[in-house]
Design a protein around this motif. Structure first.
Motif, short mmCIF file in Angstrom:
data_model
loop_
_atom_site.label_atom_id
_atom_site.label_comp_id
_atom_site.label_asym_id
_atom_site.label_seq_id
_atom_site.Cartn_x
_atom_site.Cartn_y
_atom_site.Cartn_z
N MET A 1 0.84 -1.18 0.00
CA MET A 1 0.00 0.00 0.00
C MET A 1 0.89 1.24 0.00
SD MET A 1 -2.86 1.12 2.78
CE MET A 1 -4.43 1.10 1.99
N ALA A 2 0.56 2.20 -0.85
CA ALA A 2 1.34 3.44 -0.95
C ALA A 2 1.07 4.33 0.26
CB ALA A 2 0.97 4.17 -2.23
N GLU A 3 2.04 5.14 0.58
CA GLU A 3 1.91 6.07 1.70
C GLU A 3 1.08 7.28 1.29
OE1 GLU A 3 5.02 8.63 4.31
OE2 GLU A 3 5.54 6.56 3.86
N LEU A 4 0.24 7.76 2.20
CA LEU A 4 -0.57 8.95 1.93
C LEU A 4 0.32 10.18 1.85
CD1 LEU A 4 -3.63 8.42 4.31
CD2 LEU A 4 -3.47 7.90 1.88
N LYS A 5 0.06 11.04 0.88
CA LYS A 5 0.81 12.29 0.71
C LYS A 5 0.37 13.28 1.79
CE LYS A 5 2.72 10.88 -3.07
NZ LYS A 5 4.13 10.73 -3.32
N GLN A 6 1.32 14.11 2.24
CA GLN A 6 1.01 15.09 3.27
C GLN A 6 1.62 16.44 2.93
OE1 GLN A 6 2.56 13.09 6.80
NE2 GLN A 6 0.46 12.58 7.37
N VAL A 7 0.91 17.51 3.29
CA VAL A 7 1.42 18.87 3.21
C VAL A 7 1.99 19.19 4.58
CG1 VAL A 7 0.82 21.30 2.89
CG2 VAL A 7 -0.30 19.54 1.50
N LEU A 8 3.25 19.63 4.60
CA LEU A 8 3.91 19.94 5.87
C LEU A 8 4.13 21.44 6.01
CD1 LEU A 8 6.64 17.15 5.84
CD2 LEU A 8 4.36 17.06 6.85
N SER A 9 4.11 21.92 7.24
CA SER A 9 4.42 23.32 7.52
C SER A 9 5.92 23.53 7.37
CB SER A 9 3.99 23.67 8.95
OG SER A 9 4.90 23.09 9.88
N PRO A 10 6.38 24.77 7.37
CA PRO A 10 7.83 25.02 7.30
C PRO A 10 8.61 24.36 8.44
CG PRO A 10 6.63 27.02 6.81
CD PRO A 10 5.62 26.01 7.28
N THR A 11 7.94 24.10 9.56
CA THR A 11 8.62 23.46 10.69
C THR A 11 8.44 21.94 10.71
OG1 THR A 11 6.69 23.80 12.11
CG2 THR A 11 8.40 25.52 12.14
N GLY A 12 7.75 21.40 9.68
CA GLY A 12 7.59 19.95 9.58
C GLY A 12 6.32 19.39 10.17
N GLU A 13 5.46 20.26 10.70
CA GLU A 13 4.19 19.81 11.26
C GLU A 13 3.24 19.44 10.12
OE1 GLU A 13 1.00 21.58 14.51
OE2 GLU A 13 2.36 22.93 13.49
N VAL A 14 2.44 18.38 10.30
CA VAL A 14 1.50 17.94 9.27
C VAL A 14 0.33 18.91 9.22
CG1 VAL A 14 -0.07 16.12 8.51
CG2 VAL A 14 2.14 15.52 9.48
N TRP A 15 0.14 19.55 8.06
CA TRP A 15 -0.98 20.47 7.86
C TRP A 15 -2.16 19.76 7.24
CZ3 TRP A 15 1.50 25.47 5.45
CH2 TRP A 15 1.92 26.30 6.48
N ALA A 16 -1.90 18.87 6.28
CA ALA A 16 -2.99 18.23 5.53
C ALA A 16 -2.52 16.87 5.04
CB ALA A 16 -3.40 19.09 4.35
N THR A 17 -3.46 15.92 5.00
CA THR A 17 -3.19 14.57 4.52
C THR A 17 -4.17 14.25 3.40
OG1 THR A 17 -2.42 13.89 6.71
CG2 THR A 17 -3.04 12.14 5.19
N ALA A 18 -3.68 13.63 2.33
CA ALA A 18 -4.52 13.27 1.19
C ALA A 18 -5.62 12.30 1.62
CB ALA A 18 -3.66 12.65 0.10
N PRO A 19 -6.76 12.32 0.93
CA PRO A 19 -7.87 11.42 1.28
C PRO A 19 -7.50 9.94 1.16
CG PRO A 19 -8.64 13.15 -0.19
CD PRO A 19 -7.15 13.27 -0.13
N ASP A 20 -6.68 9.59 0.17
CA ASP A 20 -6.22 8.21 0.02
C ASP A 20 -4.95 8.20 -0.82
OD1 ASP A 20 -6.89 8.07 -2.79
OD2 ASP A 20 -8.94 7.62 -2.25
N GLU A 21 -4.43 7.01 -1.12
CA GLU A 21 -3.14 6.89 -1.79
C GLU A 21 -3.16 7.19 -3.29
OE1 GLU A 21 -5.33 3.16 -1.77
OE2 GLU A 21 -4.58 4.33 -0.09
N THR A 22 -4.33 7.50 -3.86
CA THR A 22 -4.41 7.80 -5.29
C THR A 22 -4.04 9.24 -5.62
OG1 THR A 22 -6.76 8.41 -5.23
CG2 THR A 22 -6.23 6.07 -5.61
N TRP A 23 -3.83 10.08 -4.60
CA TRP A 23 -3.58 11.50 -4.82
C TRP A 23 -2.09 11.80 -4.90
CZ3 TRP A 23 -7.46 14.84 -5.81
CH2 TRP A 23 -8.75 14.38 -5.54
N ASN A 24 -1.72 12.76 -5.78
CA ASN A 24 -0.35 13.27 -5.89
C ASN A 24 -0.24 14.57 -5.10
OD1 ASN A 24 0.65 11.41 -7.98
ND2 ASN A 24 -0.93 12.38 -9.21
#
Length: 90
Positions: free
Chosen positions: A1-24
């Motif tokens: 299973m592919a890892e979910l993509k995440q948007v990180l803050s400049p300090t590395g904190e997770v801001w947003a996570t993709a709904p599933d593994e199909t997203w770029n």
């Protein structure tokens, strides 16, 4: 299973996570400019996440890697999507 993509803050904190593994994640992989794709925005810091979706196309990427996107009517978006994927086949 592919890892979910995440948007990180400049300090590395997770801001947003993709709904599933199909997203770029934007920036890791770009769609072809001018091709409509499905876009996703995630509300920051919400658990469980809340998502919004739209059909958009990449207009351009500048030398700094900053992207510009448009909606299906060609209007430039105020906010870039967090994630994108090809539109599902109809």
């Amino acid at each position: 299973m592919a890892e979910l993509k995440q948007v990180l803050s400049p300090t590395g904190e997770v801001w947003a996570t993709a709904p599933d593994e199909t997203w770029n994640l934007r920036g890791e992989c770009w769609p072809e400019p001018g091709i409509l794709v499905e876009a996703c925005w995630s509300k920051r810091f919400q658990d469980p996440p809340k998502y919004q979706f739209a059909a958009v196309s990449l207009k351009k990427v500048d030398a700094r890697g900053m992207s510009e996107w448009a909606n299906e009517w060609g209007q430039t978006l105020c906010f870039n999507p967090d994630f994108w994927r090809p539109l599902p086949n109809c």
